[in-house]
Design a protein around this motif. Structure first.
Motif, PDB file in Angstrom:
ATOM      1  N   PHE A  78     -10.616  74.992  35.666  1.00 12.78           N
ATOM      2  CA  PHE A  78     -11.826  74.172  35.714  1.00 12.78           C
ATOM      3  C   PHE A  78     -12.717  74.524  34.534  1.00 12.78           C
ATOM      4  O   PHE A  78     -12.830  75.694  34.143  1.00 12.78           O
ATOM      5  CB  PHE A  78     -12.596  74.412  37.016  1.00 12.78           C
ATOM      6  N   LYS A  79     -13.360  73.507  33.974  1.00 14.19           N
ATOM      7  CA  LYS A  79     -14.274  73.723  32.860  1.00 14.19           C
ATOM      8  C   LYS A  79     -15.600  73.050  33.177  1.00 14.19           C
ATOM      9  O   LYS A  79     -15.647  71.856  33.503  1.00 14.19           O
ATOM     10  CB  LYS A  79     -13.684  73.158  31.570  1.00 14.19           C
ATOM     11  N   ASP A  80     -16.645  73.859  33.137  1.00 11.22           N
ATOM     12  CA  ASP A  80     -18.041  73.428  33.318  1.00 11.22           C
ATOM     13  C   ASP A  80     -18.449  73.152  34.766  1.00 11.22           C
ATOM     14  O   ASP A  80     -19.553  73.515  35.175  1.00 11.22           O
ATOM     15  CB  ASP A  80     -18.365  72.200  32.463  1.00 11.22           C
ATOM     16  N   LYS A  81     -17.603  72.518  35.566  1.00 12.63           N
ATOM     17  CA  LYS A  81     -17.991  72.288  36.963  1.00 12.63           C
ATOM     18  C   LYS A  81     -16.771  71.900  37.792  1.00 12.63           C
ATOM     19  O   LYS A  81     -15.747  71.464  37.267  1.00 12.63           O
ATOM     20  CB  LYS A  81     -19.043  71.188  37.062  1.00 12.63           C
ATOM     21  N   LEU A  82     -16.930  72.059  39.120  1.00  6.20           N
ATOM     22  CA  LEU A  82     -15.891  71.622  40.052  1.00  6.20           C
ATOM     23  C   LEU A  82     -16.170  70.166  40.443  1.00  6.20           C
ATOM     24  O   LEU A  82     -17.327  69.777  40.644  1.00  6.20           O
ATOM     25  CB  LEU A  82     -15.891  72.485  41.307  1.00  6.20           C
ATOM     26  N   PRO A  83     -15.132  69.366  40.571  1.00  7.68           N
ATOM     27  CA  PRO A  83     -15.354  67.952  40.941  1.00  7.68           C
ATOM     28  C   PRO A  83     -15.908  67.833  42.368  1.00  7.68           C
ATOM     29  O   PRO A  83     -15.557  68.604  43.253  1.00  7.68           O
ATOM     30  CB  PRO A  83     -13.956  67.334  40.829  1.00  7.68           C
ATOM     31  N   ALA A  84     -16.779  66.875  42.539  1.00  2.00           N
ATOM     32  CA  ALA A  84     -17.360  66.639  43.875  1.00  2.00           C
ATOM     33  C   ALA A  84     -16.288  66.098  44.824  1.00  2.00           C
ATOM     34  O   ALA A  84     -15.297  65.490  44.408  1.00  2.00           O
ATOM     35  CB  ALA A  84     -18.510  65.645  43.759  1.00  2.00           C
ATOM     36  N   ALA A  85     -16.495  66.351  46.102  1.00  4.06           N
ATOM     37  CA  ALA A  85     -15.539  65.896  47.118  1.00  4.06           C
ATOM     38  C   ALA A  85     -15.574  64.373  47.232  1.00  4.06           C
ATOM     39  O   ALA A  85     -16.641  63.750  47.188  1.00  4.06           O
ATOM     40  CB  ALA A  85     -15.854  66.538  48.445  1.00  4.06           C
ATOM     41  N   THR A  86     -14.412  63.771  47.404  1.00  3.86           N
ATOM     42  CA  THR A  86     -14.325  62.318  47.582  1.00  3.86           C
ATOM     43  C   THR A  86     -14.530  61.979  49.062  1.00  3.86           C
ATOM     44  O   THR A  86     -14.500  62.850  49.936  1.00  3.86           O
ATOM     45  CB  THR A  86     -12.950  61.796  47.133  1.00  3.86           C
ATOM     46  N   THR A  87     -14.707  60.695  49.343  1.00  2.00           N
ATOM     47  CA  THR A  87     -14.892  60.237  50.733  1.00  2.00           C
ATOM     48  C   THR A  87     -13.669  60.587  51.574  1.00  2.00           C
ATOM     49  O   THR A  87     -13.786  61.033  52.728  1.00  2.00           O
ATOM     50  CB  THR A  87     -15.132  58.718  50.757  1.00  2.00           C
ATOM     51  N   ASP A  88     -12.473  60.380  51.005  1.00  2.00           N
ATOM     52  CA  ASP A  88     -11.243  60.697  51.739  1.00  2.00           C
ATOM     53  C   ASP A  88     -11.159  62.186  52.054  1.00  2.00           C
ATOM     54  O   ASP A  88     -10.737  62.575  53.162  1.00  2.00           O
ATOM     55  CB  ASP A  88     -10.021  60.270  50.928  1.00  2.00           C
ATOM     56  N   GLU A  89     -11.551  63.033  51.083  1.00  2.00           N
ATOM     57  CA  GLU A  89     -11.494  64.483  51.283  1.00  2.00           C
ATOM     58  C   GLU A  89     -12.467  64.907  52.380  1.00  2.00           C
ATOM     59  O   GLU A  89     -12.147  65.775  53.213  1.00  2.00           O
ATOM     60  CB  GLU A  89     -11.803  65.212  49.971  1.00  2.00           C
ATOM     61  N   ILE A  90     -13.652  64.273  52.401  1.00  2.00           N
ATOM     62  CA  ILE A  90     -14.643  64.591  53.440  1.00  2.00           C
ATOM     63  C   ILE A  90     -14.122  64.179  54.816  1.00  2.00           C
ATOM     64  O   ILE A  90     -14.267  64.904  55.808  1.00  2.00           O
ATOM     65  CB  ILE A  90     -15.983  63.889  53.133  1.00  2.00           C
ATOM     66  N   PRO A  92      -2.196  78.167  44.804  1.00  2.00           N
ATOM     67  CA  PRO A  92      -2.309  78.701  43.443  1.00  2.00           C
ATOM     68  C   PRO A  92      -2.218  80.230  43.424  1.00  2.00           C
ATOM     69  O   PRO A  92      -2.546  80.908  44.398  1.00  2.00           O
ATOM     70  CB  PRO A  92      -3.702  78.252  43.010  1.00  2.00           C
ATOM     71  N   LYS A  93      -1.749  80.763  42.287  1.00  2.00           N
ATOM     72  CA  LYS A  93      -1.784  82.215  42.070  1.00  2.00           C
ATOM     73  C   LYS A  93      -3.061  82.612  41.333  1.00  2.00           C
ATOM     74  O   LYS A  93      -3.545  83.730  41.476  1.00  2.00           O
ATOM     75  CB  LYS A  93      -0.566  82.663  41.269  1.00  2.00           C
ATOM     76  N   THR A  94      -3.571  81.674  40.524  1.00  2.00           N
ATOM     77  CA  THR A  94      -4.776  81.973  39.735  1.00  2.00           C
ATOM     78  C   THR A  94      -5.791  80.847  39.865  1.00  2.00           C
ATOM     79  O   THR A  94      -5.432  79.686  40.124  1.00  2.00           O
ATOM     80  CB  THR A  94      -4.428  82.156  38.244  1.00  2.00           C
ATOM     81  N   PHE A  95      -7.050  81.220  39.673  1.00  2.00           N
ATOM     82  CA  PHE A  95      -8.166  80.268  39.679  1.00  2.00           C
ATOM     83  C   PHE A  95      -8.995  80.611  38.438  1.00  2.00           C
ATOM     84  O   PHE A  95      -9.620  81.671  38.369  1.00  2.00           O
ATOM     85  CB  PHE A  95      -8.987  80.451  40.959  1.00  2.00           C
ATOM     86  N   PHE A  96      -8.962  79.729  37.431  1.00  2.00           N
ATOM     87  CA  PHE A  96      -9.588  80.017  36.127  1.00  2.00           C
ATOM     88  C   PHE A  96     -10.720  79.025  35.901  1.00  2.00           C
ATOM     89  O   PHE A  96     -10.504  77.808  35.882  1.00  2.00           O
ATOM     90  CB  PHE A  96      -8.530  79.899  35.032  1.00  2.00           C
ATOM     91  N   TYR A  97     -11.953  79.550  35.734  1.00  2.00           N
ATOM     92  CA  TYR A  97     -13.146  78.706  35.620  1.00  2.00           C
ATOM     93  C   TYR A  97     -13.919  79.129  34.374  1.00  2.00           C
ATOM     94  O   TYR A  97     -14.241  80.307  34.196  1.00  2.00           O
ATOM     95  CB  TYR A  97     -14.010  78.875  36.871  1.00  2.00           C
ATOM     96  N   ILE A  98     -14.229  78.170  33.512  1.00  2.00           N
ATOM     97  CA  ILE A  98     -15.062  78.434  32.330  1.00  2.00           C
ATOM     98  C   ILE A  98     -16.336  77.616  32.465  1.00  2.00           C
ATOM     99  O   ILE A  98     -16.290  76.389  32.579  1.00  2.00           O
ATOM    100  CB  ILE A  98     -14.343  78.049  31.021  1.00  2.00           C
ATOM    101  N   GLY A  99     -17.475  78.280  32.454  1.00  2.00           N
ATOM    102  CA  GLY A  99     -18.747  77.570  32.528  1.00  2.00           C
ATOM    103  C   GLY A  99     -19.785  78.332  33.326  1.00  2.00           C
ATOM    104  O   GLY A  99     -19.542  79.428  33.830  1.00  2.00           O
ATOM    105  N   ALA A 100     -20.976  77.711  33.419  1.00  2.00           N
ATOM    106  CA  ALA A 100     -22.090  78.333  34.143  1.00  2.00           C
ATOM    107  C   ALA A 100     -21.996  77.950  35.616  1.00  2.00           C
ATOM    108  O   ALA A 100     -22.617  76.985  36.074  1.00  2.00           O
ATOM    109  CB  ALA A 100     -23.417  77.878  33.545  1.00  2.00           C
ATOM    110  N   ALA A 101     -21.210  78.694  36.352  1.00  2.00           N
ATOM    111  CA  ALA A 101     -20.968  78.372  37.763  1.00  2.00           C
ATOM    112  C   ALA A 101     -22.248  78.474  38.585  1.00  2.00           C
ATOM    113  O   ALA A 101     -23.080  79.360  38.363  1.00  2.00           O
ATOM    114  CB  ALA A 101     -19.907  79.310  38.320  1.00  2.00           C
ATOM    115  N   GLY A 102     -22.365  77.547  39.565  1.00  2.00           N
ATOM    116  CA  GLY A 102     -23.486  77.601  40.486  1.00  2.00           C
ATOM    117  C   GLY A 102     -23.158  78.484  41.686  1.00  2.00           C
ATOM    118  O   GLY A 102     -22.046  79.009  41.824  1.00  2.00           O
ATOM    119  N   LEU A 103     -24.112  78.613  42.595  1.00  2.00           N
ATOM    120  CA  LEU A 103     -23.946  79.503  43.739  1.00  2.00           C
ATOM    121  C   LEU A 103     -22.811  79.035  44.653  1.00  2.00           C
ATOM    122  O   LEU A 103     -22.016  79.847  45.141  1.00  2.00           O
ATOM    123  CB  LEU A 103     -25.268  79.583  44.516  1.00  2.00           C
ATOM    124  N   LYS A 104     -22.693  77.724  44.870  1.00  2.00           N
ATOM    125  CA  LYS A 104     -21.627  77.211  45.737  1.00  2.00           C
ATOM    126  C   LYS A 104     -20.254  77.536  45.146  1.00  2.00           C
ATOM    127  O   LYS A 104     -19.327  77.918  45.861  1.00  2.00           O
ATOM    128  CB  LYS A 104     -21.767  75.697  45.922  1.00  2.00           C
TER     129      LYS A 104
END
Length: 726
Positions: free
Chosen positions: A36-48, A119-131
């Protein structure tokens, strides 16, 4: 699944290394992880909608959250520490704003989506928020390795309840590394990742061992196992590779030198150790050789160097392939001057020469021999870099030349001091490597016994030295108190702190001090102290008013005898300007060496060109009586003295200052008595060259008495001639 590390990167030390780290993590995430880069995608209606059945009615109740999570994990045949995850989940709902329902659904949607990917790894680049941080921590508790690269811009981190559970990595640099991940050549990046991994695996495997001039050839013939054990290591088949890297420059006895080289080369015929012999200069890569390296990316110097390193492959030897790639990257980064073409040319040369030296051979670590590169003759800068490179690849390296003109460049281009450099006193053109022995004289039993006894008595650390045992000296000016001068003054050099011997060189701890003023104004005691400083090997010089010794000199004649600050000693030695041609070669060599050292010392306040000419001129104009005294100077014993008395107002001339520094560097004790406290040697000599001791009274218009040197046999009428006109 067990808990995995949650690592947060806020800085780094090296941009190129960190860029490689990011790309490696990206490649790993593409294979078996999440990126992930910069942010995680918001949940879709189907996912909710899919998450709704598993969301607890009480959003902050960990037990209720666990029931819903267990239900989902079971339905999807997944395992995780649901209890630990639920505790963090409940804390996230509590801490991430007033809309607890929203937080609960967001976290559950993310967990279901990303855990289902296994997944074996979770790689995030960016200013992550609290959530996002709570999600990452829950993923790590669920057995996923988490890497967050925030460069310190994730301001919410201080509010994160589990920040003490996160491993923090920092560094001097924190500017974000810009990478277009979508444009990456993943095939090449995978190769680079593999190269870096292999490089880390072999890092530190090469151990450069110390040798000696006398034992060098014997040491190099030893196998790897013997070297490991001798150096205190533990031998394993795939363990450390101990290598030697040494140069022998100059020669002594021509017959012994010739036969030593012949025997050394002949010994390879009877052992399995592989010899790569280089006698002719290595030529530049041909067009065909350069083409065979393939296309090299030049988007950036770092990328170009990596592309060059990837070209290296030594068939059947993965270890030395990795070592060579590491060594090439290290060396090219050290040589990089901002000109990509120059760096590329060095890379092409090093790789081409490596292939030429290893063609049709198999160099494997499991072999007990370590291949040797033997380079004989005059050498270039690029070839010295190549020898450094080969040493770091796991090859023994020996550079041999009888031509001492190669010494300055060998020393100057000896990167990291890797090559041990041994000097022999004589010099001649390199010519060809000797191919047959020269008939030698046979030593008698008595002669051999005498030499053996000589070695026992004078070759070790017993502090016993043969007369004039050492042909070369270096001075070590002592920092002393005023009182210590009297204590040290008549001590032999070998009894002073700092005295040392190494090979043909002896370090002479000497005194260079200015005494300003007179203690309590007691003139009688002052003159008596000076009288007590006079020894049979003392030069005394009294500065006279109006004494101008330099005059207007044409020094241009000396310009042809030096280049780039280095005197051509052989050329000067054979010229008509050499007034020392009647002296023994060892004494001439010493004087020319000290003249060069005087120019290089940094003690004299003169412009470089004028300094070189002046130092040569005055260095070649020393009085014969001084030279006789120098000829008697045995570096391990009594140290000659130069005592100067200056009670007048004139400062010192360039000539006087040059000769004072020359005396100091030869090893003389130098005292400058200045009862007035006026400036004198400081006119042309920098303060760091000498110590100054200031007494409590200054005296003027003093008449200097006549001093008599004890037992003047050696000095004759020289006193004052040292500084006389020539």
């Amino acid at each position: 699944m067990s808990t995995q590390e949650f690592a947060r990167y806020v800085g780094y030390e090296n941009a190129d290394v960190f860029r490689g780290f990011l790309i490696n993590n990206f490649i790993s995430a593409q294979k078996s992880g999440l990126f992930f880069k910069d942010k995680l995608p918001a949940a879709t209606t189907d996912e909710i909608s899919r998450a709704a059945p598993y969301v607890a009615e009480n959003f902050e109740d960990a037990a209720a959250i666990k029931r819903g999570l267990d239900s989902w994990l079971s339905a999807n045949r997944l395992t995780a520490d649901s209890g630990a995850v639920s505790e963090v989940f409940a804390k996230a709902v509590s801490d991430c704003g007033i809309n607890k329902k929203n937080t609960c659904f967001v976290e559950m949607c993310w967990l279901m989506k990303y855990l289902s990917a296994k997944p074996k790894t979770f790689f995030y680049i960016g200013a992550a928020g609290l959530k996002e941080m709570y999600l990452m921590y829950m993923m790590s508790l669920a057995g996923v390795s988490v890497t967050l690269v925030s460069y310190g811009q994730d301001k919410d981190f201080e509010s994160f309840a589990y920040k003490d559970k996160v491993t923090i990595h920092s560094g001097r640099l924190s500017a974000p590394i810009r990478i277009d991940f979508g444009a990456l050549d993943l095939s090449k990046e995978a190769q680079l990742a593999e190269m870096r991994t292999a490089g880390e695996r072999v890092s530190g495997k090469i151990k450069r061992l110390e040798t000696t001039a006398a034992g060098m050839f014997e040491d190099i013939l030893k196998d790897r196992k013997s070297r490991v054990i001798k150096s205190g290591g533990v031998y394993t088949e795939d363990g450390d590779i101990p290598v030697y890297c040494a140069a022998l420059i100059g020669y002594n006895d021509e017959t012994i030198y010739n036969n030593m080289l012949v025997q050394f080369k002949e010994k390879f015929a009877g052992i399995k150790k592989q010899l790569i012999f280089i006698e002719k200069p290595l030529t530049n890569p041909t067009a065909e050789e350069a083409k065979s390296l393939g296309g090299i990316s030049r988007n950036s110097t770092a990328e170009m160097i990596d592309s060059l390193a990837l070209q290296i492959k030594l068939n059947g030897d993965s270890t030395r392939t990795a070592l060579a790639r590491n060594a090439l990257r290290e060396l090219l980064n050290a040589l990089d001057n901002g000109n990509q073409t120059v760096t590329l040319n060095y890379g092409n040369k090093l790789i081409t020469w490596l292939y030429r030296c290893t063609q049709a051979r198999k160099y494997a670590v499991q072999y007990e021999d370590i291949p040797i590169i033997l380079y004989y003759g005059d050498i270039s800068q690029s070839e010295l870099y190549f020898l450094n490179f080969m040493s770091k690849c796991g090859f023994d390296v020996v550079y041999i030349t009888p031509n001492r003109k190669m010494l300055d460049m060998t020393v100057g281009k000896n990167l990291d001091g890797r090559m041990q450099i041994f000097q022999l006193p004589e010099s001649k053109e390199s010519g060809s490597y000797p191919d047959k022995p020269i008939k030698m004289k046979m030593a008698t039993v008595a002669y051999s016994a005498e030499r053996e006894l000589d070695t026992m008595l004078y070759g070790g650390d017993a502090g016993v030295f043969r007369s004039f045992q050492f042909p070369n000296s270096q001075s070590l000016t002592l920092k002393t108190t005023y009182e210590e001068i009297g204590i040290l003054w008549r001590q032999d050099a070998k009894f002073r702190t700092g005295f040392a011997t190494s090979g043909n060189l002896v370090t002479i701890p000497n005194i260079f001090a200015k005494i300003s003023g007179v203690t309590d104004g007691k003139i009688g005691e002052y003159w008596e102290e000076i009288r007590s400083r006079l020894t049979p090997d003392t030069l005394i010089y009294v500065k006279k008013q109006g004494q101008n010794m330099s005059g207007n000199l044409d020094l241009s004649v000396y310009r042809s005898f030096y280049r780039n600050g280095k005197i051509d000693a052989e050329k000067l030695k054979s010229s008509t300007l050499n007034k020392y041609s009647y002296l023994p070669d060892r004494l001439q060599d010493l004087l020319f060496y000290k003249i060069q050292e005087t120019a290089d010392s940094g003690f004299l306040k003169m412009e470089r060109d004028y300094l070189m000419c002046s130092v040569i001129h005055y260095g070649l104009s020393l009085d014969k009586d001084f030279l006789k005294l120098l000829q008697h100077f045995d570096f391990t014993r009594q140290i000659p003295k130069l005592v100067i008395i200056d009670s007048v107002e004139d400062t010192f001339t360039e000539e006087e200052c040059i000769r004072i520094v020359l005396c100091n560097l030869i090893g003389f004790d130098v005292l400058v008595y200045t009862p007035t406290g006026y400036k004198n040697i400081e006119t042309f000599i920098k303060g760091e060259a000498f110590e100054e001791h200031i007494m409590n009274e200054f005296m003027y218009n003093m008449e200097v008495p006549k001093f008599k040197i004890p037992s003047e046999d050696r000095n004759g009428g020289f006193f004052g001639k040292l500084f006389g006109k020539h």
